[in-house]
Design a protein around this motif. Structure first.
Motif, PDB file in Angstrom:
ATOM      1  N   LEU A 110      10.240  -7.143  -9.697  1.00 40.91           N
ATOM      2  CA  LEU A 110      10.960  -6.810  -8.397  1.00 40.91           C
ATOM      3  C   LEU A 110       9.994  -6.452  -7.437  1.00 40.91           C
ATOM      4  CD1 LEU A 110      13.304  -5.493  -7.071  1.00 40.91           C
ATOM      5  CD2 LEU A 110      12.923  -3.187  -8.181  1.00 40.91           C
ATOM      6  N   GLN A 111      10.191  -7.405  -6.370  1.00 39.93           N
ATOM      7  CA  GLN A 111       9.598  -7.217  -5.072  1.00 39.93           C
ATOM      8  C   GLN A 111      10.134  -6.478  -4.204  1.00 39.93           C
ATOM      9  OE1 GLN A 111       7.847 -10.997  -4.145  1.00 39.93           O
ATOM     10  NE2 GLN A 111       7.314 -10.326  -1.826  1.00 39.93           N
ATOM     11  N   LEU A 112       9.831  -5.454  -3.690  1.00 38.05           N
ATOM     12  CA  LEU A 112      10.208  -4.408  -2.666  1.00 38.05           C
ATOM     13  C   LEU A 112      10.536  -5.151  -1.395  1.00 38.05           C
ATOM     14  CD1 LEU A 112       8.355  -1.404  -3.428  1.00 38.05           C
ATOM     15  CD2 LEU A 112      10.819  -1.942  -4.092  1.00 38.05           C
ATOM     16  N   PRO A 113      11.287  -4.812  -0.548  1.00 39.36           N
ATOM     17  CA  PRO A 113      11.277  -5.420   0.869  1.00 39.36           C
ATOM     18  C   PRO A 113       9.975  -5.098   1.750  1.00 39.36           C
ATOM     19  CG  PRO A 113      13.465  -4.080   0.334  1.00 39.36           C
ATOM     20  CD  PRO A 113      12.355  -3.922  -0.586  1.00 39.36           C
ATOM     21  N   ARG A 114       9.640  -6.115   2.691  1.00 39.04           N
ATOM     22  CA  ARG A 114       8.398  -5.915   3.199  1.00 39.04           C
ATOM     23  C   ARG A 114       8.221  -4.510   3.936  1.00 39.04           C
ATOM     24  NH1 ARG A 114       6.965  -6.678   8.450  1.00 39.04           N
ATOM     25  NH2 ARG A 114       8.832  -7.505   8.849  1.00 39.04           N
ATOM     26  N   GLN A 115       9.156  -4.121   4.447  1.00 37.74           N
ATOM     27  CA  GLN A 115       8.971  -2.723   5.071  1.00 37.74           C
ATOM     28  C   GLN A 115       8.655  -1.601   4.300  1.00 37.74           C
ATOM     29  OE1 GLN A 115      11.437  -4.885   5.507  1.00 37.74           O
ATOM     30  NE2 GLN A 115      11.979  -5.256   7.754  1.00 37.74           N
ATOM     31  N   ALA A 116       9.260  -1.834   3.003  1.00 36.22           N
ATOM     32  CA  ALA A 116       9.081  -0.577   1.921  1.00 36.22           C
ATOM     33  C   ALA A 116       7.636  -0.961   1.582  1.00 36.22           C
ATOM     34  CB  ALA A 116      10.101  -0.807   0.894  1.00 36.22           C
ATOM     35  N   LEU A 158       4.594   2.016   1.477  1.00 35.35           N
ATOM     36  CA  LEU A 158       3.907   2.472   0.274  1.00 35.35           C
ATOM     37  C   LEU A 158       2.522   2.149   0.238  1.00 35.35           C
ATOM     38  CD1 LEU A 158       6.694   1.546  -2.487  1.00 35.35           C
ATOM     39  CD2 LEU A 158       5.986   3.728  -1.540  1.00 35.35           C
ATOM     40  N   ASP A 159       1.834   1.088   1.126  1.00 34.73           N
ATOM     41  CA  ASP A 159       0.547   0.651   1.273  1.00 34.73           C
ATOM     42  C   ASP A 159      -0.287   1.610   1.995  1.00 34.73           C
ATOM     43  OD1 ASP A 159       0.734  -1.409  -0.827  1.00 34.73           O
ATOM     44  OD2 ASP A 159       1.026  -2.852   0.628  1.00 34.73           O
ATOM     45  N   LYS A 160       0.388   2.292   2.788  1.00 35.86           N
ATOM     46  CA  LYS A 160      -0.148   3.169   3.664  1.00 35.86           C
ATOM     47  C   LYS A 160      -1.177   4.173   2.827  1.00 35.86           C
ATOM     48  CE  LYS A 160       2.838   2.922   7.843  1.00 35.86           C
ATOM     49  NZ  LYS A 160       3.813   3.855   8.634  1.00 35.86           N
ATOM     50  N   ARG A 161      -2.607   4.386   3.515  1.00 32.36           N
ATOM     51  CA  ARG A 161      -3.261   5.259   3.004  1.00 32.36           C
ATOM     52  C   ARG A 161      -2.752   6.828   2.623  1.00 32.36           C
ATOM     53  NH1 ARG A 161      -9.413   5.771   3.873  1.00 32.36           N
ATOM     54  NH2 ARG A 161     -10.052   7.859   3.060  1.00 32.36           N
ATOM     55  N   GLU A 162      -2.168   7.259   3.827  1.00 34.51           N
ATOM     56  CA  GLU A 162      -1.305   8.547   3.529  1.00 34.51           C
ATOM     57  C   GLU A 162      -0.375   8.698   2.564  1.00 34.51           C
ATOM     58  OE1 GLU A 162      -3.404   7.788   7.519  1.00 34.51           O
ATOM     59  OE2 GLU A 162      -2.056   6.788   6.526  1.00 34.51           O
ATOM     60  N   LYS A 196      -6.483   8.622  -7.018  1.00 33.61           N
ATOM     61  CA  LYS A 196      -6.858   8.068  -6.025  1.00 33.61           C
ATOM     62  C   LYS A 196      -7.657   6.792  -6.182  1.00 33.61           C
ATOM     63  CE  LYS A 196      -8.986  10.444  -2.891  1.00 33.61           C
ATOM     64  NZ  LYS A 196      -9.974  11.526  -2.231  1.00 33.61           N
ATOM     65  N   ASP A 197      -8.185   6.791  -7.405  1.00 31.08           N
ATOM     66  CA  ASP A 197      -9.052   5.454  -7.846  1.00 31.08           C
ATOM     67  C   ASP A 197      -8.066   4.405  -8.235  1.00 31.08           C
ATOM     68  OD1 ASP A 197     -11.439   6.588  -7.652  1.00 31.08           O
ATOM     69  OD2 ASP A 197     -11.668   7.258  -9.625  1.00 31.08           O
ATOM     70  N   ILE A 198      -6.957   4.773  -8.602  1.00 33.02           N
ATOM     71  CA  ILE A 198      -5.990   3.784  -9.080  1.00 33.02           C
ATOM     72  C   ILE A 198      -5.245   3.299  -7.822  1.00 33.02           C
ATOM     73  CG2 ILE A 198      -3.766   3.373 -10.375  1.00 33.02           C
ATOM     74  CD1 ILE A 198      -4.951   5.310 -12.332  1.00 33.02           C
ATOM     75  N   LEU A 199      -4.618   4.181  -7.046  1.00 33.20           N
ATOM     76  CA  LEU A 199      -3.683   3.595  -5.902  1.00 33.20           C
ATOM     77  C   LEU A 199      -4.368   3.600  -4.567  1.00 33.20           C
ATOM     78  CD1 LEU A 199      -1.253   6.623  -6.413  1.00 33.20           C
ATOM     79  CD2 LEU A 199      -0.850   4.367  -7.041  1.00 33.20           C
ATOM     80  N   LEU A 200      -5.886   4.067  -4.432  1.00 31.81           N
ATOM     81  CA  LEU A 200      -6.540   3.631  -3.164  1.00 31.81           C
ATOM     82  C   LEU A 200      -7.771   2.583  -3.434  1.00 31.81           C
ATOM     83  CD1 LEU A 200      -5.112   6.432  -2.383  1.00 31.81           C
ATOM     84  CD2 LEU A 200      -6.632   6.666  -0.706  1.00 31.81           C
ATOM     85  N   VAL A 201      -8.595   3.032  -4.314  1.00 28.34           N
ATOM     86  CA  VAL A 201      -9.857   2.299  -4.608  1.00 28.34           C
ATOM     87  C   VAL A 201      -9.471   0.919  -4.932  1.00 28.34           C
ATOM     88  CG1 VAL A 201     -12.116   2.349  -5.507  1.00 28.34           C
ATOM     89  CG2 VAL A 201     -11.247   4.410  -4.889  1.00 28.34           C
ATOM     90  N   GLN A 202      -8.506   0.651  -5.991  1.00 27.80           N
ATOM     91  CA  GLN A 202      -8.256  -0.568  -6.535  1.00 27.80           C
ATOM     92  C   GLN A 202      -7.489  -1.612  -5.716  1.00 27.80           C
ATOM     93  OE1 GLN A 202      -6.797  -0.087 -10.687  1.00 27.80           O
ATOM     94  NE2 GLN A 202      -8.369   1.281 -11.306  1.00 27.80           N
TER      95      GLN A 202
END
Length: 355
Positions: A42-48, A52-56, A344-350
């Motif tokens: 499942l590939q999310l729409p580009r905007q979504a 979700l890729d934003k650091r915050e 944080k390691d999983i969602l940011l660093v990687q």
């Protein structure tokens, strides 16, 4: 129809373009693409996906996941701590534990845990997210002020230099995190305490919401907000400041760039212990104000609550339940920081986002 004819029909149909609006077209439009092994991605729409890729956002997610996992493990200690702080039942940890099991069964140790889980997810997400954003903003502001001449304020013949270098970004961020999470999630804290202390009056979440609203309207969900904010400021400020300071000092002493999970657990526990010890009398007053109405005696303000405790139990009453609180706060703080850093390691660093 012969088998050969059937085969040819199926083969030809597979090459025919699907009609508009059929299932294949719909799945293709939303990027649910089958692979040869019939697994689906499942590939999310580009905007979504960009959101979700934003650091915050990922920091918020890390805080939410860390809080949920911690509360699921430590719910029994939270129940015992709350009972002892407000003066219900036994005055020691073991006696309170036995009482809960005898009166409500093992499930009584998780009384109010559903609302606790609902509460902790947004609370920890807002708290950690606000902490990280505020800390970066303060550090950036201080860096800009270093590069440029500090603004000056003139009052008569007095010239004041607005130099912010003496302010700790971590302390400011910790205070902001505590205030933000409290303002948003305080009603859930009230519900959790009512479900924990009086399950016979508030047997479930729906009943608790109805009864609290019926008794005091919307304002009843913010009972004890002022003392909560007053108590949260020293706790949250010290909590985050201690963790960040000890972590940096330890890494510098050991010449390490990062901590392992056990070290995060220990430093998180120490920061929680210190912050809880400093602010615990305010916590006692806060709990009294929040559930005092249930006992028919609700102090009018925090000062009155503190005076009442001292008058009835002496100065040691300000630390009644402190042992149970540390028993809960220390592992909770340690586990929360350990899970938070891991997420944080999983969602940011990687994902290539620098910390």
């Amino acid at each position: 129809m012969s088998s050969n004819t059937k085969t040819n029909t199926l083969s030809s149909s597979s090459s025919i373009s699907p009609l508009p609006g059929d299932v294949y077209t719909i799945l293709k439009d939303i990027d649910v693409l089958p692979n040869p092994n019939l697994h689906f991605r499942l590939q999310l729409p580009r905007q979504a996906q960009e959101f979700l890729d934003k650091r915050e956002v990922r920091e918020f997610m890390s805080g939410a996941l860390a809080g949920a996992m911690t509360k699921a493990i430590l719910a029994p200690l939270e129940t015992i701590r709350t009972r002892m702080v407000v003066g219900i039942g036994s005055k020691n940890i073991t006696g309170s534990f036995v009482q809960v099991v005898e009166q409500q069964g093992w499930q009584g140790l998780w009384a109010g845990n559903m609302i606790n889980m609902i509460r902790i997810v947004p609370t920890q997400a807002i708290e950690f997210g606000t902490f990280e954003c505020t800390k970066r903003a303060m550090a950036s502001l201080q860096e800009k002020l270093k590069q440029n001449e500090c603004p000056k304020l003139q009052i008569g013949c007095l010239n004041l230099s607005l130099n912010l270098s003496w302010i700790s970004p971590t302390a400011v961020a910790g205070a902001a995190a505590g205030v933000a999470s409290t303002l948003v999630c305080h009603p859930l804290e009230v519900l959790k305490d009512r479900l924990t202390i009086s399950p016979e009056i508030y047997p479930n979440l729906g009943t608790a919401i109805r009864n609290i609203y019926k008794d005091g309207g919307i304002g009843a969900f913010y009972a004890g907000l002022s003392p909560t904010l007053v108590g949260m400021l020293p706790y949250s400020t010290c909590y985050y400041f201690m963790y960040d300071t000890i972590k940096k000092s330890y890494c510098l002493t050991k010449n390490k760039k990062s901590l392992n999970r056990l070290e995060m657990l220990m430093i998180g526990a120490l920061s929680g212990f210190t912050a809880s010890t400093i602010s615990f009398p305010l916590e006692v007053a806060r709990k009294r104000l929040m559930v005092g109405a249930l006992q028919g005696k609700c102090p009018p303000n925090m000062a009155a609550a503190l005076s009442e405790v001292i008058r009835e139990e002496g100065l040691k009453g300000l630390y009644r339940g402190w042992g149970a609180s540390c028993l809960k706060v220390m592992p909770s703080s340690g586990i929360t920081w350990m899970f938070y850093e891991a997420w944080k390691d999983i969602l940011l660093v990687q994902k290539g986002i620098s910390l």
